[in-house]
Write a protein that holds these residues in place. Structure first.
Motif, PDB file in Angstrom:
ATOM      1  N   GLY A   1      -0.475  13.911  -7.868  1.00  0.00           N
ATOM      2  CA  GLY A   1      -1.882  13.507  -8.008  1.00  0.00           C
ATOM      3  C   GLY A   1      -2.602  13.458  -6.670  1.00  0.00           C
ATOM      4  N   LEU A   2      -1.938  12.955  -5.650  1.00  0.00           N
ATOM      5  CA  LEU A   2      -2.530  12.910  -4.316  1.00  0.00           C
ATOM      6  C   LEU A   2      -2.764  14.317  -3.776  1.00  0.00           C
ATOM      7  CD1 LEU A   2      -0.488   9.952  -2.819  1.00  0.00           C
ATOM      8  CD2 LEU A   2      -2.971   9.997  -3.144  1.00  0.00           C
ATOM      9  N   CYS A   3      -1.835  15.218  -4.034  1.00  0.00           N
ATOM     10  CA  CYS A   3      -2.012  16.611  -3.593  1.00  0.00           C
ATOM     11  C   CYS A   3      -3.203  17.248  -4.300  1.00  0.00           C
ATOM     12  CB  CYS A   3      -0.740  17.411  -3.835  1.00  0.00           C
ATOM     13  SG  CYS A   3       0.602  16.965  -2.721  1.00  0.00           S
ATOM     14  N   GLU A   4      -3.373  16.962  -5.579  1.00  0.00           N
ATOM     15  CA  GLU A   4      -4.524  17.480  -6.321  1.00  0.00           C
ATOM     16  C   GLU A   4      -5.822  16.926  -5.727  1.00  0.00           C
ATOM     17  OE1 GLU A   4      -6.632  19.653  -9.023  1.00  0.00           O
ATOM     18  OE2 GLU A   4      -4.463  19.729  -8.737  1.00  0.00           O
ATOM     19  N   HIS A   5      -5.823  15.636  -5.386  1.00  0.00           N
ATOM     20  CA  HIS A   5      -6.992  15.006  -4.758  1.00  0.00           C
ATOM     21  C   HIS A   5      -7.308  15.671  -3.417  1.00  0.00           C
ATOM     22  CE1 HIS A   5      -9.820  11.930  -3.573  1.00  0.00           C
ATOM     23  NE2 HIS A   5      -9.067  11.579  -2.547  1.00  0.00           N
ATOM     24  N   MET A   6      -6.269  15.935  -2.623  1.00  0.00           N
ATOM     25  CA  MET A   6      -6.479  16.594  -1.337  1.00  0.00           C
ATOM     26  C   MET A   6      -7.024  18.004  -1.531  1.00  0.00           C
ATOM     27  SD  MET A   6      -3.151  15.166   0.729  1.00  0.00           S
ATOM     28  CE  MET A   6      -3.348  16.245   2.111  1.00  0.00           C
ATOM     29  N   GLY A   7      -6.572  18.689  -2.563  1.00  0.00           N
ATOM     30  CA  GLY A   7      -7.098  20.021  -2.865  1.00  0.00           C
ATOM     31  C   GLY A   7      -8.574  19.968  -3.234  1.00  0.00           C
ATOM     32  N   THR A   8      -8.956  18.972  -4.021  1.00  0.00           N
ATOM     33  CA  THR A   8     -10.362  18.803  -4.394  1.00  0.00           C
ATOM     34  C   THR A   8     -11.215  18.536  -3.163  1.00  0.00           C
ATOM     35  OG1 THR A   8      -9.738  17.949  -6.572  1.00  0.00           O
ATOM     36  CG2 THR A   8     -11.957  17.421  -5.791  1.00  0.00           C
ATOM     37  N   LEU A   9     -10.722  17.682  -2.269  1.00  0.00           N
ATOM     38  CA  LEU A   9     -11.451  17.382  -1.036  1.00  0.00           C
ATOM     39  C   LEU A   9     -11.560  18.612  -0.148  1.00  0.00           C
ATOM     40  CD1 LEU A   9      -9.922  13.898  -0.200  1.00  0.00           C
ATOM     41  CD2 LEU A   9     -12.242  14.358  -1.004  1.00  0.00           C
ATOM     42  N   THR A  10     -10.479  19.380  -0.054  1.00  0.00           N
ATOM     43  CA  THR A  10     -10.490  20.593   0.754  1.00  0.00           C
ATOM     44  C   THR A  10     -11.506  21.593   0.207  1.00  0.00           C
ATOM     45  OG1 THR A  10      -8.179  20.268   1.328  1.00  0.00           O
ATOM     46  CG2 THR A  10      -9.063  22.476   1.652  1.00  0.00           C
ATOM     47  N   ASP A  11     -11.525  21.762  -1.109  1.00  0.00           N
ATOM     48  CA  ASP A  11     -12.504  22.663  -1.732  1.00  0.00           C
ATOM     49  C   ASP A  11     -13.927  22.217  -1.412  1.00  0.00           C
ATOM     50  OD1 ASP A  11     -10.476  24.177  -2.806  1.00  0.00           O
ATOM     51  OD2 ASP A  11     -10.644  23.300  -4.827  1.00  0.00           O
ATOM     52  N   ALA A  12     -14.176  20.900  -1.481  1.00  0.00           N
ATOM     53  CA  ALA A  12     -15.510  20.379  -1.189  1.00  0.00           C
ATOM     54  C   ALA A  12     -15.892  20.628   0.270  1.00  0.00           C
ATOM     55  CB  ALA A  12     -15.579  18.891  -1.508  1.00  0.00           C
ATOM     56  N   MET A  13     -14.926  20.439   1.181  1.00  0.00           N
ATOM     57  CA  MET A  13     -15.210  20.669   2.597  1.00  0.00           C
ATOM     58  C   MET A  13     -15.472  22.144   2.873  1.00  0.00           C
ATOM     59  SD  MET A  13     -12.772  17.964   4.664  1.00  0.00           S
ATOM     60  CE  MET A  13     -11.310  18.896   4.354  1.00  0.00           C
ATOM     61  N   LEU A  14     -14.689  23.025   2.270  1.00  0.00           N
ATOM     62  CA  LEU A  14     -14.913  24.461   2.460  1.00  0.00           C
ATOM     63  C   LEU A  14     -16.274  24.875   1.911  1.00  0.00           C
ATOM     64  CD1 LEU A  14     -11.382  25.869   1.600  1.00  0.00           C
ATOM     65  CD2 LEU A  14     -12.531  25.951   3.825  1.00  0.00           C
ATOM     66  N   GLU A  15     -16.611  24.352   0.745  1.00  0.00           N
ATOM     67  CA  GLU A  15     -17.912  24.667   0.157  1.00  0.00           C
ATOM     68  C   GLU A  15     -19.049  24.185   1.050  1.00  0.00           C
ATOM     69  OE1 GLU A  15     -20.390  23.208  -3.710  1.00  0.00           O
ATOM     70  OE2 GLU A  15     -18.307  23.803  -4.045  1.00  0.00           O
ATOM     71  N   GLN A  16     -18.898  22.970   1.591  1.00  0.00           N
ATOM     72  CA  GLN A  16     -19.928  22.423   2.481  1.00  0.00           C
ATOM     73  C   GLN A  16     -20.052  23.264   3.745  1.00  0.00           C
ATOM     74  OE1 GLN A  16     -19.185  18.414   3.750  1.00  0.00           O
ATOM     75  NE2 GLN A  16     -21.128  18.249   4.814  1.00  0.00           N
ATOM     76  N   ALA A  17     -18.933  23.638   4.340  1.00  0.00           N
ATOM     77  CA  ALA A  17     -18.969  24.424   5.571  1.00  0.00           C
ATOM     78  C   ALA A  17     -19.590  25.792   5.325  1.00  0.00           C
ATOM     79  CB  ALA A  17     -17.562  24.571   6.151  1.00  0.00           C
ATOM     80  N   LEU A  18     -19.243  26.429   4.219  1.00  0.00           N
ATOM     81  CA  LEU A  18     -19.804  27.742   3.911  1.00  0.00           C
ATOM     82  C   LEU A  18     -21.276  27.645   3.543  1.00  0.00           C
ATOM     83  CD1 LEU A  18     -16.832  29.306   1.937  1.00  0.00           C
ATOM     84  CD2 LEU A  18     -17.546  29.786   4.285  1.00  0.00           C
ATOM     85  N   GLN A  19     -21.658  26.568   2.869  1.00  0.00           N
ATOM     86  CA  GLN A  19     -23.067  26.371   2.515  1.00  0.00           C
ATOM     87  C   GLN A  19     -23.904  26.164   3.774  1.00  0.00           C
ATOM     88  OE1 GLN A  19     -24.043  22.740   0.373  1.00  0.00           O
ATOM     89  NE2 GLN A  19     -25.369  23.935  -0.979  1.00  0.00           N
ATOM     90  N   ASP A  20     -23.364  25.414   4.727  1.00  0.00           N
ATOM     91  CA  ASP A  20     -24.081  25.209   5.985  1.00  0.00           C
ATOM     92  C   ASP A  20     -24.249  26.531   6.721  1.00  0.00           C
ATOM     93  OD1 ASP A  20     -24.457  22.544   5.526  1.00  0.00           O
ATOM     94  OD2 ASP A  20     -22.782  21.888   6.773  1.00  0.00           O
ATOM     95  N   GLU A  21     -23.245  27.423   6.629  1.00  0.00           N
ATOM     96  CA  GLU A  21     -23.365  28.735   7.264  1.00  0.00           C
ATOM     97  C   GLU A  21     -24.476  29.549   6.594  1.00  0.00           C
ATOM     98  OE1 GLU A  21     -20.540  32.100   6.568  1.00  0.00           O
ATOM     99  OE2 GLU A  21     -20.073  31.700   8.668  1.00  0.00           O
ATOM    100  N   ASP A  22     -24.553  29.468   5.265  1.00  0.00           N
ATOM    101  CA  ASP A  22     -25.593  30.187   4.531  1.00  0.00           C
ATOM    102  C   ASP A  22     -26.980  29.656   4.872  1.00  0.00           C
ATOM    103  OD1 ASP A  22     -23.641  31.678   3.330  1.00  0.00           O
ATOM    104  OD2 ASP A  22     -23.649  30.528   1.458  1.00  0.00           O
ATOM    105  N   ASN A  23     -27.090  28.362   5.143  1.00  0.00           N
ATOM    106  CA  ASN A  23     -28.375  27.746   5.469  1.00  0.00           C
ATOM    107  C   ASN A  23     -28.728  27.885   6.945  1.00  0.00           C
ATOM    108  OD1 ASN A  23     -28.766  26.920   2.838  1.00  0.00           O
ATOM    109  ND2 ASN A  23     -27.848  24.915   3.173  1.00  0.00           N
ATOM    110  N   ALA A  24     -27.817  28.415   7.759  1.00  0.00           N
ATOM    111  CA  ALA A  24     -28.065  28.543   9.197  1.00  0.00           C
ATOM    112  C   ALA A  24     -29.260  29.448   9.468  1.00  0.00           C
ATOM    113  CB  ALA A  24     -26.835  29.075   9.916  1.00  0.00           C
ATOM    114  N   GLY A  25     -29.471  30.428   8.623  1.00  0.00           N
ATOM    115  CA  GLY A  25     -30.610  31.322   8.799  1.00  0.00           C
ATOM    116  C   GLY A  25     -31.930  30.652   8.512  1.00  0.00           C
TER     117      GLY A  25
END
Length: 107
Positions: free
Chosen positions: A70-94
């Motif tokens: 369960g903790l590993c699944e939680h960490m995966g969810t957090l990692t997905d959220a962080m990757l999405e946030q980082a990629l979204q910030d890159e898309d908004n950089a323009g």
């Protein structure tokens, strides 16, 4: 050089990007929880020889390992959220950091 390269990296992976610190704190807490559970299960495996106490029963070990899963699944969810946030910030950089269509002077 060849032996020190990260075998999991992909040439197109970005190396940095802004992420939520709260996600990092939660991942760190999950890491400590997994470490604690691993220590409990490991100590239990050596209990009879080390202290003469009985090891944890199979149900308890299975429940603890379910907690790790369960903790590993939680960490995966957090990692997905962080990757999405980082990629979204890159898309908004323009957009010069704009988060909506309002004039930059009031962003």
């Amino acid at each position: 050089m060849w032996l020190t390269q990260n075998p999991w990296s992909i040439d197109t992976d970005r190396e940095s990007g802004p992420v939520s610190l709260s996600h990092l704190y939660q991942i760190d807490r999950a890491r400590y929880a997994i470490q604690t559970i691993a220590r409990m299960v490991g100590n239990s495996a050596s209990e009879p020889d080390a202290t003469g106490s009985l090891p944890l029963d199979a149900w308890t070990v299975a429940a603890l390992m379910g907690g790790v899963e369960g903790l590993c699944e939680h960490m995966g969810t957090l990692t997905d959220a962080m990757l999405e946030q980082a990629l979204q910030d890159e898309d908004n950089a323009g957009l010069d950091g704009a988060t909506h269509d309002a004039p930059a002077s009031i962003q």
